[in-house]
Design a protein around this motif. Structure first.
Motif, PDB file in Angstrom:
ATOM      1  N   LYS A 163      10.254 -11.072 -15.874  1.00 10.93           N
ATOM      2  CA  LYS A 163      10.385 -11.481 -14.391  1.00 10.93           C
ATOM      3  C   LYS A 163      10.828 -10.557 -13.747  1.00 10.93           C
ATOM      4  O   LYS A 163      10.396 -10.177 -12.630  1.00 10.93           O
ATOM      5  CB  LYS A 163      11.019 -12.948 -14.250  1.00 10.93           C
ATOM      6  N   GLU A 164      11.961 -10.109 -13.899  1.00 13.26           N
ATOM      7  CA  GLU A 164      12.627  -9.111 -13.334  1.00 13.26           C
ATOM      8  C   GLU A 164      11.885  -7.810 -13.235  1.00 13.26           C
ATOM      9  O   GLU A 164      11.718  -7.168 -12.277  1.00 13.26           O
ATOM     10  CB  GLU A 164      14.217  -8.520 -14.011  1.00 13.26           C
ATOM     11  N   LEU A 165      11.077  -7.345 -14.443  1.00 17.52           N
ATOM     12  CA  LEU A 165      10.195  -6.273 -14.438  1.00 17.52           C
ATOM     13  C   LEU A 165       8.916  -6.301 -13.479  1.00 17.52           C
ATOM     14  O   LEU A 165       8.905  -5.538 -12.779  1.00 17.52           O
ATOM     15  CB  LEU A 165       9.881  -6.010 -15.701  1.00 17.52           C
ATOM     16  N   LYS A 166       8.666  -7.306 -13.603  1.00 15.57           N
ATOM     17  CA  LYS A 166       7.445  -7.631 -12.687  1.00 15.57           C
ATOM     18  C   LYS A 166       7.773  -7.877 -11.148  1.00 15.57           C
ATOM     19  O   LYS A 166       6.863  -7.147 -10.484  1.00 15.57           O
ATOM     20  CB  LYS A 166       6.856  -8.967 -12.975  1.00 15.57           C
ATOM     21  N   GLN A 167       8.877  -8.134 -10.965  1.00 14.57           N
ATOM     22  CA  GLN A 167       9.659  -7.937  -9.316  1.00 14.57           C
ATOM     23  C   GLN A 167       9.788  -6.552  -9.202  1.00 14.57           C
ATOM     24  O   GLN A 167       9.267  -5.960  -8.104  1.00 14.57           O
ATOM     25  CB  GLN A 167      10.649  -8.909  -9.222  1.00 14.57           C
ATOM     26  N   HIS A 168      10.094  -5.869 -10.070  1.00 16.89           N
ATOM     27  CA  HIS A 168      10.678  -4.444  -9.859  1.00 16.89           C
ATOM     28  C   HIS A 168       9.069  -3.823  -9.682  1.00 16.89           C
ATOM     29  O   HIS A 168       9.074  -2.787  -8.966  1.00 16.89           O
ATOM     30  CB  HIS A 168      11.270  -3.799 -11.065  1.00 16.89           C
ATOM     31  N   HIS A 169       8.012  -4.022 -10.542  1.00 19.92           N
ATOM     32  CA  HIS A 169       6.619  -3.512 -10.279  1.00 19.92           C
ATOM     33  C   HIS A 169       6.178  -3.659  -8.970  1.00 19.92           C
ATOM     34  O   HIS A 169       5.618  -2.862  -8.185  1.00 19.92           O
ATOM     35  CB  HIS A 169       5.723  -4.002 -11.503  1.00 19.92           C
ATOM     36  N   ASN A 170       6.375  -4.963  -8.655  1.00 21.64           N
ATOM     37  CA  ASN A 170       5.904  -5.429  -7.235  1.00 21.64           C
ATOM     38  C   ASN A 170       6.653  -4.583  -5.984  1.00 21.64           C
ATOM     39  O   ASN A 170       5.978  -4.278  -4.901  1.00 21.64           O
ATOM     40  CB  ASN A 170       5.887  -6.835  -6.910  1.00 21.64           C
ATOM     41  N   ASN A 171       8.050  -4.419  -6.255  1.00 22.05           N
ATOM     42  CA  ASN A 171       8.699  -3.318  -5.111  1.00 22.05           C
ATOM     43  C   ASN A 171       8.298  -2.057  -5.073  1.00 22.05           C
ATOM     44  O   ASN A 171       8.681  -1.454  -4.132  1.00 22.05           O
ATOM     45  CB  ASN A 171      10.027  -3.635  -5.569  1.00 22.05           C
ATOM     46  N   LEU A 172       7.607  -1.621  -6.243  1.00 22.41           N
ATOM     47  CA  LEU A 172       6.848  -0.082  -6.094  1.00 22.41           C
ATOM     48  C   LEU A 172       6.054  -0.014  -4.950  1.00 22.41           C
ATOM     49  O   LEU A 172       5.878   0.858  -4.242  1.00 22.41           O
ATOM     50  CB  LEU A 172       6.250   0.086  -7.290  1.00 22.41           C
ATOM     51  N   GLU A 173       5.149  -1.250  -4.594  1.00 21.17           N
ATOM     52  CA  GLU A 173       4.442  -1.061  -3.185  1.00 21.17           C
ATOM     53  C   GLU A 173       5.156  -0.717  -2.188  1.00 21.17           C
ATOM     54  O   GLU A 173       5.026  -0.164  -1.229  1.00 21.17           O
ATOM     55  CB  GLU A 173       3.901  -2.320  -3.167  1.00 21.17           C
ATOM     56  N   LEU A 174       6.637  -1.351  -2.069  1.00 25.29           N
ATOM     57  CA  LEU A 174       7.534  -0.868  -0.803  1.00 25.29           C
ATOM     58  C   LEU A 174       7.822   0.528  -0.816  1.00 25.29           C
ATOM     59  O   LEU A 174       7.982   1.048   0.077  1.00 25.29           O
ATOM     60  CB  LEU A 174       8.643  -1.739  -0.891  1.00 25.29           C
ATOM     61  N   LEU A 175       7.736   1.111  -1.782  1.00 22.92           N
ATOM     62  CA  LEU A 175       8.291   2.379  -2.134  1.00 22.92           C
ATOM     63  C   LEU A 175       7.116   3.380  -1.603  1.00 22.92           C
ATOM     64  O   LEU A 175       7.286   4.445  -1.176  1.00 22.92           O
ATOM     65  CB  LEU A 175       8.615   2.913  -3.638  1.00 22.92           C
ATOM     66  N   LEU A 176       5.912   3.027  -1.914  1.00 27.69           N
ATOM     67  CA  LEU A 176       4.647   3.713  -1.522  1.00 27.69           C
ATOM     68  C   LEU A 176       4.226   3.301  -0.048  1.00 27.69           C
ATOM     69  O   LEU A 176       3.200   4.276   0.437  1.00 27.69           O
ATOM     70  CB  LEU A 176       3.581   3.427  -2.447  1.00 27.69           C
ATOM     71  N   ASP A 177       4.698   2.586   0.803  1.00 31.31           N
ATOM     72  CA  ASP A 177       4.310   2.311   2.110  1.00 31.31           C
ATOM     73  C   ASP A 177       4.569   3.254   2.915  1.00 31.31           C
ATOM     74  O   ASP A 177       5.505   4.559   2.380  1.00 31.31           O
ATOM     75  CB  ASP A 177       4.655   0.919   2.636  1.00 31.31           C
ATOM     76  N   ASP A 178       4.400   3.511   4.171  1.00 34.38           N
ATOM     77  CA  ASP A 178       4.493   4.602   5.103  1.00 34.38           C
ATOM     78  C   ASP A 178       5.659   4.610   5.902  1.00 34.38           C
ATOM     79  O   ASP A 178       5.982   5.423   6.666  1.00 34.38           O
ATOM     80  CB  ASP A 178       3.313   4.929   6.099  1.00 34.38           C
ATOM     81  N   ILE A 179       6.698   3.635   5.611  1.00 34.04           N
ATOM     82  CA  ILE A 179       7.900   3.298   6.221  1.00 34.04           C
ATOM     83  C   ILE A 179       8.958   4.000   5.596  1.00 34.04           C
ATOM     84  O   ILE A 179       9.105   3.822   4.183  1.00 34.04           O
ATOM     85  CB  ILE A 179       8.268   1.846   6.305  1.00 34.04           C
ATOM     86  N   GLU A 180       9.553   5.021   6.339  1.00 35.80           N
ATOM     87  CA  GLU A 180      10.515   5.697   5.604  1.00 35.80           C
ATOM     88  C   GLU A 180      12.103   4.868   5.605  1.00 35.80           C
ATOM     89  O   GLU A 180      12.138   4.431   6.684  1.00 35.80           O
ATOM     90  CB  GLU A 180      10.930   6.944   6.459  1.00 35.80           C
ATOM     91  N   VAL A 181      12.578   4.743   4.418  1.00 37.64           N
ATOM     92  CA  VAL A 181      13.818   4.105   4.519  1.00 37.64           C
ATOM     93  C   VAL A 181      14.810   4.824   3.837  1.00 37.64           C
ATOM     94  O   VAL A 181      14.580   5.363   2.542  1.00 37.64           O
ATOM     95  CB  VAL A 181      13.813   2.534   3.694  1.00 37.64           C
ATOM     96  N   PRO A 182      15.970   5.094   4.342  1.00 36.60           N
ATOM     97  CA  PRO A 182      16.888   6.014   3.845  1.00 36.60           C
ATOM     98  C   PRO A 182      17.348   5.534   2.268  1.00 36.60           C
ATOM     99  O   PRO A 182      17.496   4.469   1.994  1.00 36.60           O
ATOM    100  CB  PRO A 182      18.003   5.895   4.641  1.00 36.60           C
ATOM    101  N   ASN A 183      17.358   6.398   1.470  1.00 35.61           N
ATOM    102  CA  ASN A 183      17.839   6.065  -0.225  1.00 35.61           C
ATOM    103  C   ASN A 183      16.782   5.105  -0.644  1.00 35.61           C
ATOM    104  O   ASN A 183      17.083   4.762  -1.751  1.00 35.61           O
ATOM    105  CB  ASN A 183      19.224   5.574  -0.149  1.00 35.61           C
ATOM    106  N   GLU A 184      15.767   4.968  -0.405  1.00 40.01           N
ATOM    107  CA  GLU A 184      14.850   4.010  -0.939  1.00 40.01           C
ATOM    108  C   GLU A 184      14.253   4.246  -2.395  1.00 40.01           C
ATOM    109  O   GLU A 184      14.334   3.627  -3.148  1.00 40.01           O
ATOM    110  CB  GLU A 184      13.429   3.690  -0.034  1.00 40.01           C
TER     111      GLU A 184
END
Length: 145
Positions: A78-99
């Motif tokens: 479950k934790e790994l699937k959530q982590h996998h889904n969070n990768l989409e946030l990393l790939l979006d065009d929104i810059e977040v410091p230390n993301e």
């Protein structure tokens, strides 16, 4: 199981590499889930022999450890699937410091959990096979006498 992640190189991975690591690990965890079911069935099929035999207490502890591993596997998956889904946030065009750094730190921690989990599974599996093999050997010797 072989974890493709070389932990010391996580910091150098790009998001695609992190995605591959996570996808590979999810696949390995799905395999381990099947393996844990097999071990549970193996213990169930040999219950009578294990109860009657000398290693009953050891067998009971292994069955409890196996249940614990099944629960850990579900939580880790479950934790790994959530982590996998969070990768989409990393790939979006929104810059977040230390993301990226935060994601890689989380990735590293998850891979360490997975490696430790693999070691636990391997140990329990080895002990289950050892007990069943010893018990069958003793039963075979008794039948020959």
């Amino acid at each position: 199981m072989k974890t493709s992640t070389h932990l010391k190189y996580i910091k150098a991975h790009d998001p695609e590499g992190l995605h591959e690591d996570t996808t590979q690990t999810l696949s390995e965890l799905a395999f381990i889930e099947d393996e844990l079911h097999f071990l549970r069935d193996l213990i169930t099929e040999n219950t009578l022999e294990l109860i009657v035999g000398k290693p009953f207490e050891e067998s009971r502890k292994l069955a409890e450890k196996l249940s614990s591993l099944e629960n850990k596997e579900k939580a880790l998956l479950k934790e790994l699937k959530q982590h996998h889904n969070n990768l989409e946030l990393l790939l979006d065009d929104i810059e977040v410091p230390n993301e990226v750094k935060d994601y890689k730190d989380t990735h590293y921690k998850l891979m360490m959990k997975v490696i430790n989990f693999y070691a636990e599974v391997k140990s329990v599996k080895r002990n289950i096979f050892k007990i069943i093999a010893e018990n069958r050997k003793k039963n075979k010797e008794k039948r020959l006498l």
